[in-house]
Design a protein around this motif. Structure first.
Motif, PDB file in Angstrom:
ATOM      1  N   LEU A 220       0.852  -1.185   0.000  1.00  0.00           N
ATOM      2  CA  LEU A 220       0.000   0.000   0.000  1.00  0.00           C
ATOM      3  C   LEU A 220       0.887   1.234   0.000  1.00  0.00           C
ATOM      4  O   LEU A 220       1.978   1.231   0.572  1.00  0.00           O
ATOM      5  N   SER A 221       0.433   2.297  -0.647  1.00  0.00           N
ATOM      6  CA  SER A 221       1.118   3.585  -0.519  1.00  0.00           C
ATOM      7  C   SER A 221       0.090   4.709  -0.508  1.00  0.00           C
ATOM      8  O   SER A 221      -0.998   4.578  -1.076  1.00  0.00           O
ATOM      9  N   HIS A 222       0.431   5.788   0.183  1.00  0.00           N
ATOM     10  CA  HIS A 222      -0.437   6.963   0.172  1.00  0.00           C
ATOM     11  C   HIS A 222       0.417   8.211   0.047  1.00  0.00           C
ATOM     12  O   HIS A 222       1.566   8.266   0.512  1.00  0.00           O
ATOM     13  N   CYS A 223      -0.144   9.204  -0.618  1.00  0.00           N
ATOM     14  CA  CYS A 223       0.565  10.467  -0.810  1.00  0.00           C
ATOM     15  C   CYS A 223      -0.443  11.597  -0.699  1.00  0.00           C
ATOM     16  O   CYS A 223      -1.531  11.529  -1.278  1.00  0.00           O
ATOM     17  N   GLN A 398       2.901  15.544   5.269  1.00  0.00           N
ATOM     18  CA  GLN A 398       2.610  16.341   4.080  1.00  0.00           C
ATOM     19  C   GLN A 398       3.773  16.296   3.096  1.00  0.00           C
ATOM     20  O   GLN A 398       4.941  16.313   3.494  1.00  0.00           O
ATOM     21  N   SER A 399       3.442  16.243   1.816  1.00  0.00           N
ATOM     22  CA  SER A 399       4.437  16.241   0.733  1.00  0.00           C
ATOM     23  C   SER A 399       5.321  15.001   0.761  1.00  0.00           C
ATOM     24  O   SER A 399       6.451  15.030   0.273  1.00  0.00           O
ATOM     25  N   TYR A 400       4.814  13.919   1.338  1.00  0.00           N
ATOM     26  CA  TYR A 400       5.527  12.638   1.331  1.00  0.00           C
ATOM     27  C   TYR A 400       4.649  11.560   0.716  1.00  0.00           C
ATOM     28  O   TYR A 400       3.436  11.519   0.949  1.00  0.00           O
ATOM     29  N   ASN A 401       5.294  10.700  -0.073  1.00  0.00           N
ATOM     30  CA  ASN A 401       4.675   9.428  -0.403  1.00  0.00           C
ATOM     31  C   ASN A 401       5.218   8.409   0.599  1.00  0.00           C
ATOM     32  O   ASN A 401       6.429   8.305   0.811  1.00  0.00           O
ATOM     33  N   VAL A 402       4.294   7.682   1.231  1.00  0.00           N
ATOM     34  CA  VAL A 402       4.675   6.665   2.201  1.00  0.00           C
ATOM     35  C   VAL A 402       4.188   5.320   1.682  1.00  0.00           C
ATOM     36  O   VAL A 402       2.994   5.154   1.399  1.00  0.00           O
TER      37      VAL A 402
END
Length: 423
Positions: A220-223, A398-402
């Motif tokens: 999974l990833s969220h940005c 904020q401003s990160y893709n994790v």
């Protein structure tokens, strides 16, 4: 067309359901492209954006911040309850009996996922939260090929309904659509309790055996970008093999069914604070540790780490700014002025994770404008009920893709404009 499905009763304790929830196993890879799997994406909508049903163009800065603080308090209470349960029931976390429910009322809403379900597909808005866990007080039964469920959530909401199967329509980053069969999801027909949400249901991103992430390959990833910008439209959630796993890598521990990471220290500018690294470590009885929680606006630090950061921020700002006690939140470190004006040149604050990964907070992530002339540090101290647990909230992200590789035990962090991930 909705069809009912027969499932063993034990499965009911492993579902995350309100009105529409969890997916089962599929193979999302595009067979015509063996080099790169399609990204199964869902648009993320911040509660206060112009794309949200909660958007209020007349809301004041004070009102927005009170809502944000209330939502963070809901999550802190959730973690207090969870950590107390862990202390009192050592070892039960591995049992289906040790599961806790999502917050279903609008107090728990930070991000919504825009998805479509059914044939023909009908657009839905679902609550998204990596910190929420699968519900505990769950029961259900199957008779003549039909299964029902009965769930009580953390906030007291009760949900009754039927288990069904359907089709979910994912978007792709190239503008396409991918239909995905859903073998298990919950259709509520009775809801009672404090829930007054405007969304269709809950999208549970917990870590149980049958969770959405597990069934889509454990990735999974969220940005999301500037959550203060109501017009920002590039926030995204990606599932499966197409999840964005790029950038710095740090170990991920999901043994407590939380997204736990190892934090080794904090720096303000070039100065690394003299924090004992053991302060952020998980203890034998489940106390302590650091978790990622997109449902919390503010971050929370174990007292030993918070106090040194608090002192350092004071030493930087006190000579030039007026420190005040903010009557609405007297426990926060606050100053007179505006973040954009008074904090020009304030050094970046870095959360140092294991193996060299950093989450760097600029002033818009480190501080929150509470009123037109008052701003506060967007970090709070952990309390005794939270057992020294630290939380990295969405302002810090904020401003990160994790990205999360659950089975691989890795978390990826990459500072990026989310718009670039759509190409």
């Amino acid at each position: 067309m909705v069809t009912t499905t027969t499932w063993p009763r034990s499965l009911f304790m492993l579902l995350s359901i309100a009105q529409i929830i969890t997916l089962s196993s599929i193979n999302p890879t595009n067979a015509s492209d063996t080099s790169k799997p399609q990204r199964l994406t869902a648009k993320l909508i911040h509660r206060n954006s112009i794309f949200s049903p909660y958007y209020n163009p007349n809301a004041t800065v004070w009102e927005l911040n009170q809502e944000a603080l209330n939502r963070s308090r809901e999550h802190m209470r959730y973690y207090q309850y969870r950590m107390t349960a862990l202390r009192e029931n050592v070892g039960l976390l591995d049992s289906s009996d040790m599961t806790l429910g999502l917050i279903t009322s609008d107090a728990g809403v930070i991000f919504l996922a825009s998805m479509s379900i059914g044939q023909p597909p009908i657009p839905q808005l679902l609550i998204v939260d990596t910190g929420s866990q699968i519900c505990g007080n769950t029961s259900g039964e199957c008779s003549q090929g039909k299964c029902t469920f009965n769930i009580t959530y953390f906030d007291g909401t009760s949900v009754l309904g039927n288990i069904a199967s359907e089709q979910l329509l994912f978007e792709t980053t190239d503008g396409g659509k991918i239909p995905v069969p859903i073998h298990v999801f919950g259709c509520a027909n009775t809801i009672s309790g404090p829930s007054n949400s405007q969304e269709s249901g809950l999208l549970g991103l917990g870590l149980s055996r049958f969770s959405l992430i597990r069934q889509l390959g454990g990735k999974l990833s969220h940005c999301f970008g500037d959550i203060h910008d109501p017009k920002y439209e590039h926030n995204m959630l990606v599932f499966g093999e197409g999840a964005v796993l790029e950038g710095d890598v740090t170990p991920l521990d999901t043994s407590r069914r939380l997204y736990s990471v190892s934090m080794e220290g904090i720096s303000v500018g070039d100065e690394k604070l003299n924090i004992d690294p053991s302060i952020f470590k998980s203890q034998t009885l489940g106390d302590g540790g650091v978790v990622i929680d997109t449902g919390s606006t503010f971050s929370v630090l174990a007292k030993g780490g918070y106090e040194l950061l608090h002192e350092k921020v004071q030493s930087v700002l006190d000579p030039s700014l007026q420190r005040i006690t903010y009557s609405q939140e007297p426990g926060l470190l606050c100053y007179k002025g505006q973040v954009d004006w008074e904090l020009t040149g304030f050094p970046a604050v870095s959360f140092h994770l294991a193996q060299g990964a950093d989450i760097v907070l600029d002033t818009s992530s480190m501080f929150r404008q509470m009123e037109s002339d008052i701003f506060c540090m967007a970090i709070e101290p952990s309390n005794d009920e939270m057992s020294n647990l630290s939380i990295i909230g969405n302002l810090a992200l904020q401003s990160y893709n994790v990205g999360y590789d659950i089975d691989g035990g890795k978390m990826y962090v990459q500072r990026i404009d989310c718009e670039l991930l759509h190409s």
